[in-house]
Write a protein that holds these residues in place. Structure first.
Motif, short mmCIF file in Angstrom:
data_model
loop_
_atom_site.label_atom_id
_atom_site.label_comp_id
_atom_site.label_asym_id
_atom_site.label_seq_id
_atom_site.Cartn_x
_atom_site.Cartn_y
_atom_site.Cartn_z
N GLN A 502 0.80 -1.28 -0.05
CA GLN A 502 0.14 -0.01 -0.04
C GLN A 502 0.95 1.11 0.03
OE1 GLN A 502 -2.04 -0.97 3.66
NE2 GLN A 502 -3.86 -1.66 2.42
N GLN A 503 1.87 1.25 -0.90
CA GLN A 503 2.77 2.26 -1.04
C GLN A 503 2.30 3.73 -1.08
OE1 GLN A 503 6.05 2.01 -0.63
NE2 GLN A 503 6.23 4.10 -0.60
N SER A 504 0.99 3.97 -1.80
CA SER A 504 0.28 5.20 -1.86
C SER A 504 0.01 5.91 -0.38
CB SER A 504 -0.63 5.22 -2.82
OG SER A 504 -1.86 4.07 -2.09
N VAL A 505 -0.49 5.05 0.54
CA VAL A 505 -0.85 5.34 1.77
C VAL A 505 0.60 5.74 2.57
CG1 VAL A 505 -1.99 4.57 4.08
CG2 VAL A 505 -2.53 3.65 1.84
N ILE A 506 1.48 5.13 2.31
CA ILE A 506 2.80 5.49 2.98
C ILE A 506 3.19 6.79 2.52
CG2 ILE A 506 5.28 4.70 3.49
CD1 ILE A 506 4.38 1.91 2.81
N THR A 507 3.15 7.19 1.32
CA THR A 507 3.67 8.35 0.72
C THR A 507 2.89 9.41 1.22
OG1 THR A 507 4.15 7.23 -1.61
CG2 THR A 507 3.84 9.50 -1.58
N ASP A 508 1.27 9.06 1.42
CA ASP A 508 0.53 10.02 1.99
C ASP A 508 0.73 10.40 3.58
OD1 ASP A 508 -0.70 10.39 -0.28
OD2 ASP A 508 -2.53 9.16 0.06
N CYS A 509 1.28 9.33 4.05
CA CYS A 509 1.49 9.61 5.42
C CYS A 509 2.78 10.37 5.67
CB CYS A 509 1.76 8.20 6.25
SG CYS A 509 2.38 8.22 7.88
N LEU A 510 3.82 10.10 5.06
CA LEU A 510 5.12 10.97 5.17
C LEU A 510 5.07 12.33 4.68
CD1 LEU A 510 7.31 7.94 3.98
CD2 LEU A 510 7.01 8.80 6.30
N LYS A 511 3.79 12.58 4.21
CA LYS A 511 3.77 13.98 3.79
C LYS A 511 2.92 15.09 4.68
CE LYS A 511 3.41 13.34 -1.42
NZ LYS A 511 2.17 13.41 -2.62
#
Length: 667
Positions: A502-511
């Motif tokens: 679920q890479q997109s969720v991780i990207t959103d989290c780190l933003k």
């Protein structure tokens, strides 16, 4: 079926005009029957006396059926009223206990917070250190907004830090402090006045000693916003049943919370505390008292949920907008065939009497008796029509009971879900602020390899958290590239070093740029949950010295399958009729109809329902009931679209509408 005396039936007539109208109509036919029989007996001496005996015996059958019908109708009204009362009382205690279960985990976790422990080990602290720890407590309550105050005390009862600036306490002599220091229990829970929170008449406090290397260095006391929380619970419940008195009682039977303080003032003794199996009846109305079912073995203090209502309130029709016209077909499993057969029996008996009478009258040339028989035929037709209408009315009461229950249960289920997931959103944000997590992930981000003992420390803390908060199958820390650094579940240690899905969720989290923000995966299948559907909650871990920079994140894998099942099972409607229970199914779905959880095998997680058009664009908080044809079968559906809880899904930026549906098939 409960048996009522004639006097009780007449008492209920005052509140049930429908019952009274049928009783008056049947008593009129009974009186007319007696009158016609008497006229026939006086004026027809040549008629066979056995014929008049048959008339009297058939009249007794009619009277018996009338009484059974009355008992059945009153029982169904009473069942509807009792069901609403039971649901309200049980929900009022169970909802607060579910909430308080989370508090027992909170106090266990916060009492081991590195920063709090270090703060209390110092005899003297700088102004900067004092400000830091107060800010730390404020950060906590910003996420867990159910607390109105948190106080840190040393073993002598001196206040070292507190949340509420308006709390004047500087030192406490409350025996709670020594109790917390000495107990072998995981925490202390009390509800009473305390000088730790002197501005409050009563405080619900969770306390735990804080230790450093096995030595007690202080006590953590967390004050739960009890009055505000109970007001919210009562307001949620009373929307469905206005006019009810709902209360929470302590173990002595005194009111500690009430939906209407004008009717039941706090501290008033209203009843002997007890566990009722069904609502009790009095001259004034109904009342029901119950203990909690508990949640995951936790039952809290010995409190009782209590509801009462006068008969006028208990028997009222309820919200007009919730009414729908639904016919129960003759071939339905819940059709009242027994009453219909009794009606047919009485009609047949009277028809036989009339036919025999006409044959006898013609044989004996007693034509004067024929008008009497014609009157009996009129009575028979009138009775048949009244009983047909009567049975239809009883079916409608049954339908109204189903409508009331499915709508109430759907509202309750989605309320429980929002409250539960509110905690999940809080957990991820708070745990991400753990100082050890921040320090070690910062070290890792600066290209410094973590030592084995440092990684072991991360595992240890995560496992401790997961042991307290059992609704997760795993809690993971990951770096800024999404690589898993540590896990709470030893059985899934093989994940360490792998890339989170679920890479997109991780990207959103780190933003995310605030400690108040979080992100959640879609409800979908994931390898993190054995390829089953669930939510994964994420929050960023901040750089130790640069709080605006993210060095990784924390991911919480929610154990959705049993947790959602438990929510549905705890809130599903219960019927006296076994067939109706078996025909009832509870669901959580997305607004588009994708099933998130189901209480039965008839509906499976991930299945896509084609929802009725009336359910496709509901506003948040909208509830009601509709008739629906599902796979060619008629059913009644209670529904409610989630509206959030406190700030969760209201003003925290997270949108995740959930539709609760309770479906009862009636054919």
């Amino acid at each position: 079926m409960k048996e009522f005396s004639n006097q009780q039936i007449k008492q209920f007539n005052e509140y049930l005009p429908g019952v009274k109208s049928y009783l008056d109509a049947l008593e009129h036919q009974d009186l007319w029957w007696t009158t016609v029989a008497m006229v026939g007996k006086i004026n027809n001496e040549n008629i066979d006396p056995q014929l008049l005996v048959s008339v009297v015996e058939t009249q007794k059958e009619f009277q018996n059926l009338r009484d059974i019908m009355m008992q059945s109708l009153v029982n169904r009204y009473l069942n509807q009223a009792s069901s609403e009362m039971t649901l309200n009382a049980q929900a009022s205690i169970d909802m607060i206990i579910r909430n308080l279960f989370e508090r027992t985990a909170d106090v266990g976790f916060l009492a081991t917070d590195d920063d709090l422990v270090e703060f209390l080990t110092k005899e003297q602290v700088t102004e900067q250190e004092q400000t830091f720890i107060e800010h730390r407590i404020q950060e906590y309550v910003a996420k867990y907004s159910v607390y109105d105050d948190i106080v840190l005390l040393n073993p002598q009862g001196e206040v070292r830090a507190k949340l509420n600036e308006n709390n004047p306490v500087t030192i406490s002599s409350d025996p709670l402090i020594q109790q917390a220091l000495r107990t072998q229990e995981a925490y202390i829970e009390i509800y009473r006045h305390s000088d730790i929170f002197p501005n409050k008449t009563q405080s619900l406090i969770y306390a735990k000693r804080i230790e450093n290397q096995g030595q007690a260095v202080g006590v953590l006391c967390m004050s739960f916003e009890f009055s505000e929380e109970m007001e919210g619970i009562f307001n949620t419940l009373i929307k469905e049943t206005p006019g009810y008195e709902l209360m929470l009682l302590d173990e002595s039977g005194k009111v500690i919370a009430a939906n209407s303080e004008t009717q039941s003032s706090l501290g008033k003794q209203v009843t002997e505390p007890r566990q009722d199996t069904a609502p009790k009846m009095s001259a004034q109305g109904l009342e029901f008292c119950t203990l909690t079912h508990g949640y995951q073995g936790f039952k809290g203090l010995k409190w009782y949920g209590y509801a009462k209502a006068g008969y006028q309130t208990a028997f009222q029709k309820g919200k007009e907008e919730a009414s729908i016209e639904v016919e129960i077909n003759h071939d339905s499993s819940i059709y009242l065939h027994d009453l219909e057969e009794m009606n047919l029996k009485v009609s047949t008996l009277l028809l036989i009497v009339i036919l025999n009478g006409k044959i006898t009258s013609l044989k004996r040339d007693v034509k004067a008796f024929l008008p009497v028989l014609d009157s009996f035929q009129d009575i028979s037709q009138n009775i048949q029509e009244i009983f047909d209408d009567f049975i239809h009315h009883i079916h409608q009461v049954l339908v109204k009971t189903i409508i009331t229950k499915v709508e109430f249960s759907a509202s309750l289920a989605v309320e429980v879900m929002d409250r539960n997931l509110y905690e999940r959103a809080n957990d991820c944000r708070w745990w991400a602020l753990n100082s050890t997590f921040r320090e070690l992930l910062t070290k890792h981000a600066e290209s410094t390899t973590l030592q084995v003992q440092e990684t072991d420390e991360l595992h240890k803390i995560l496992k401790y958290i997961n042991d307290l908060y059992t609704v997760y199958t795993n809690i993971m820390l990951y770096d800024a590239r999404g690589k898993i650094l540590a896990v709470s579940n030893p059985d899934e240690s093989y994940l360490v070093g792998t890339q989170l899905p679920q890479q997109s969720v991780i990207t959103d989290c780190l933003k995310l740029d605030s400690t108040q923000k979080y992100t959640v995966s879609k409800f979908e299948q994931t390898d993190l949950y054995s390829d089953r559907h669930t939510y994964v909650y994420h929050a960023p871990v901040k750089h130790w010295e640069q709080p605006n920079k993210n060095v990784g994140g924390i991911a919480l894998v929610f154990d959705s399958e049993p947790e959602f099942q438990a929510m549905l099972q705890e809130t599903e409607p219960k019927y006296l009729n076994k067939e109706i229970n078996e025909a009832t199914h509870c669901l959580f779905t997305t607004p588009a109809g994708e099933i998130i959880s189901s209480s039965s095998d008839r509906f499976s997680v991930g299945q896509q329902l084609v929802l009725p058009s009336s359910l496709k664009e509901l506003p948040n908080g909208k509830s009601g009931a509709i008739e629906w044809q599902y796979e060619g079968k008629k059913c009644i559906v209670g529904y409610k679209l989630s509206e959030g809880y406190r700030e969760y899904k209201v003003n925290d930026g997270y949108q995740n509408d959930i539709l609760a549906m309770v479906i009862t098939f009636i054919e």
